[in-house]
Scaffold this motif. Sequence first.
Motif, short mmCIF file in Angstrom:
data_model
loop_
_atom_site.label_atom_id
_atom_site.label_comp_id
_atom_site.label_asym_id
_atom_site.label_seq_id
_atom_site.Cartn_x
_atom_site.Cartn_y
_atom_site.Cartn_z
N ARG A 180 0.82 -1.21 0.00
CA ARG A 180 0.00 0.00 0.00
C ARG A 180 0.86 1.27 0.00
O ARG A 180 0.59 2.22 -0.75
CB ARG A 180 -0.93 -0.01 1.20
CG ARG A 180 -1.94 1.14 1.23
CD ARG A 180 -2.81 1.06 2.46
NE ARG A 180 -3.79 2.13 2.50
CZ ARG A 180 -4.99 2.07 1.95
NH1 ARG A 180 -5.35 0.96 1.32
NH2 ARG A 180 -5.83 3.08 2.03
N LEU A 181 1.89 1.28 0.84
CA LEU A 181 2.75 2.46 0.92
C LEU A 181 3.71 2.56 -0.26
O LEU A 181 4.27 3.62 -0.52
CB LEU A 181 3.52 2.46 2.23
CG LEU A 181 2.67 2.63 3.50
CD1 LEU A 181 3.55 2.62 4.73
CD2 LEU A 181 1.83 3.90 3.43
N SER A 182 3.95 1.45 -0.96
CA SER A 182 4.82 1.49 -2.14
C SER A 182 4.02 1.74 -3.42
O SER A 182 4.61 1.82 -4.50
CB SER A 182 5.59 0.18 -2.28
OG SER A 182 4.71 -0.91 -2.57
N LEU A 183 2.72 1.90 -3.30
CA LEU A 183 1.89 2.07 -4.49
C LEU A 183 2.25 3.31 -5.31
O LEU A 183 2.15 3.28 -6.54
CB LEU A 183 0.41 2.11 -4.08
CG LEU A 183 -0.61 1.93 -5.21
CD1 LEU A 183 -0.36 0.62 -5.95
CD2 LEU A 183 -2.04 1.96 -4.67
N PRO A 184 2.66 4.45 -4.68
CA PRO A 184 3.11 5.56 -5.51
C PRO A 184 4.26 5.19 -6.44
O PRO A 184 4.29 5.60 -7.60
CB PRO A 184 3.53 6.62 -4.49
CG PRO A 184 2.73 6.32 -3.29
CD PRO A 184 2.60 4.83 -3.25
N ASN B 294 -2.37 8.64 -11.38
CA ASN B 294 -2.35 9.58 -10.27
C ASN B 294 -3.53 9.35 -9.33
O ASN B 294 -3.39 9.39 -8.10
CB ASN B 294 -2.38 11.01 -10.81
CG ASN B 294 -2.27 12.04 -9.70
OD1 ASN B 294 -1.28 12.12 -9.01
ND2 ASN B 294 -3.32 12.83 -9.54
N ARG B 295 -4.70 9.09 -9.89
CA ARG B 295 -5.88 8.86 -9.05
C ARG B 295 -5.78 7.56 -8.28
O ARG B 295 -6.18 7.49 -7.11
CB ARG B 295 -7.14 8.88 -9.92
CG ARG B 295 -7.48 10.26 -10.45
CD ARG B 295 -8.84 10.30 -11.11
NE ARG B 295 -9.20 11.65 -11.52
CZ ARG B 295 -10.36 11.99 -12.08
NH1 ARG B 295 -11.27 11.06 -12.29
NH2 ARG B 295 -10.60 13.25 -12.41
N VAL B 296 -5.24 6.51 -8.92
CA VAL B 296 -5.07 5.24 -8.22
C VAL B 296 -4.11 5.40 -7.06
O VAL B 296 -4.36 4.93 -5.94
CB VAL B 296 -4.57 4.16 -9.20
CG1 VAL B 296 -4.11 2.92 -8.45
CG2 VAL B 296 -5.67 3.78 -10.19
N SER B 297 -3.00 6.09 -7.32
CA SER B 297 -2.01 6.29 -6.26
C SER B 297 -2.59 7.11 -5.11
O SER B 297 -2.40 6.78 -3.94
CB SER B 297 -0.78 6.99 -6.84
OG SER B 297 0.16 7.26 -5.83
N SER B 298 -3.31 8.19 -5.43
CA SER B 298 -3.86 9.06 -4.38
C SER B 298 -4.95 8.35 -3.59
O SER B 298 -5.04 8.51 -2.37
CB SER B 298 -4.42 10.34 -5.01
OG SER B 298 -3.41 11.05 -5.69
N ARG B 299 -5.75 7.55 -4.27
CA ARG B 299 -6.88 6.91 -3.59
C ARG B 299 -6.45 5.80 -2.66
O ARG B 299 -6.94 5.69 -1.54
CB ARG B 299 -7.86 6.38 -4.63
CG ARG B 299 -9.06 5.66 -4.01
CD ARG B 299 -10.04 5.24 -5.07
NE ARG B 299 -11.18 4.55 -4.47
CZ ARG B 299 -12.20 4.06 -5.18
NH1 ARG B 299 -12.23 4.22 -6.48
NH2 ARG B 299 -13.19 3.43 -4.57
N PHE B 300 -5.53 4.97 -3.11
CA PHE B 300 -5.21 3.77 -2.35
C PHE B 300 -4.03 3.93 -1.40
O PHE B 300 -3.84 3.13 -0.50
CB PHE B 300 -4.93 2.60 -3.28
CG PHE B 300 -6.16 2.12 -3.99
CD1 PHE B 300 -7.07 1.30 -3.36
CD2 PHE B 300 -6.42 2.49 -5.30
CE1 PHE B 300 -8.21 0.86 -4.02
CE2 PHE B 300 -7.55 2.06 -5.97
CZ PHE B 300 -8.45 1.24 -5.32
N SER B 301 -3.21 4.96 -1.61
CA SER B 301 -2.06 5.13 -0.73
C SER B 301 -2.08 6.43 0.05
O SER B 301 -1.43 6.56 1.07
CB SER B 301 -0.76 5.05 -1.54
OG SER B 301 -0.64 6.18 -2.37
N GLY B 302 -2.82 7.41 -0.48
CA GLY B 302 -2.86 8.70 0.19
C GLY B 302 -1.53 9.43 0.15
O GLY B 302 -1.27 10.33 0.93
#
Length: 287
Positions: free
Chosen positions: A201-205, A272-280
Amino acid sequence: MPGSPLRRKLLTTLLLAPAGAWLIVFLVLPFIAIIIFSVGERAPEGGYQAALTLTQYANLPARAAAFWNTLILAPVGAFACLLVAYPVAYYLALKASQRWRLILLALIVIPFWTSLLMRTYAWMYILGGRGIPTLLAYVGIEDLRLINTPGAVLLGIVYGYLPLMILPIYVSLERLDRRLLEASADLGAKPVSTFFGITFRLSLPGVTTGFSLVMILLLGEYLIPTMLGGGKVFFLGNALVDLFLQSRNWPFGSAIAVTLVLVSVVVLIIANRVSSRFSGARQVDLI
């Protein structure tokens, strides 16, 4: 001081002016020219003839095979890169010692300095008739064709773009707070739950950065499909080369190029939306 905000704005403008001028001259103006070409017509002798028509966009289905191959093999190739890159990045960031980490990172990056043309030629030999098929023939597996296939193109994609996928994921994992993993273990979480709930989750960006970077580059890929696909696996990059340099249909090629840019923008927005939504978290910077 009363003039300080004005001076700060002026200083900011002066600092941004060189980069802004560079982007305008080498990015914005060429793209505007491509848009103008895309609404024109092909001149009788080839090239561009001024007009105002959307005929070129209406003819996009004529290159449906190139669009289809690109929109299928580009995300599949990016996903294959991800499957290979994530375990490597995970080991480098969380398991390898500091000494071996630097050595392994160098081994990953150094081949990337070599020309992609030379590396692709090497794979042509490996997958060609005197490479792996010859070795397999000694053990009774004959008439196996590896070169000039979608599988060869995917293999070349993974090999060619793997460093671009590993590095963003490695940066994201390397910044991970190890105390979160220790806390998860102390609270009785299973390793699988810790991985998907914290590590991944934290590596998703980094994952979305690497995926979008590789995906966008693959949308315009020309060399790998040409050399490992043998003209049987046609990408949009191959279509653009054909239209601009051979058939000299600049308006149609420009329409495909504009469409390719729009697809790239869509990929960036989704990533960008996937990264922002799932990892914040924000996207990972490599610099």
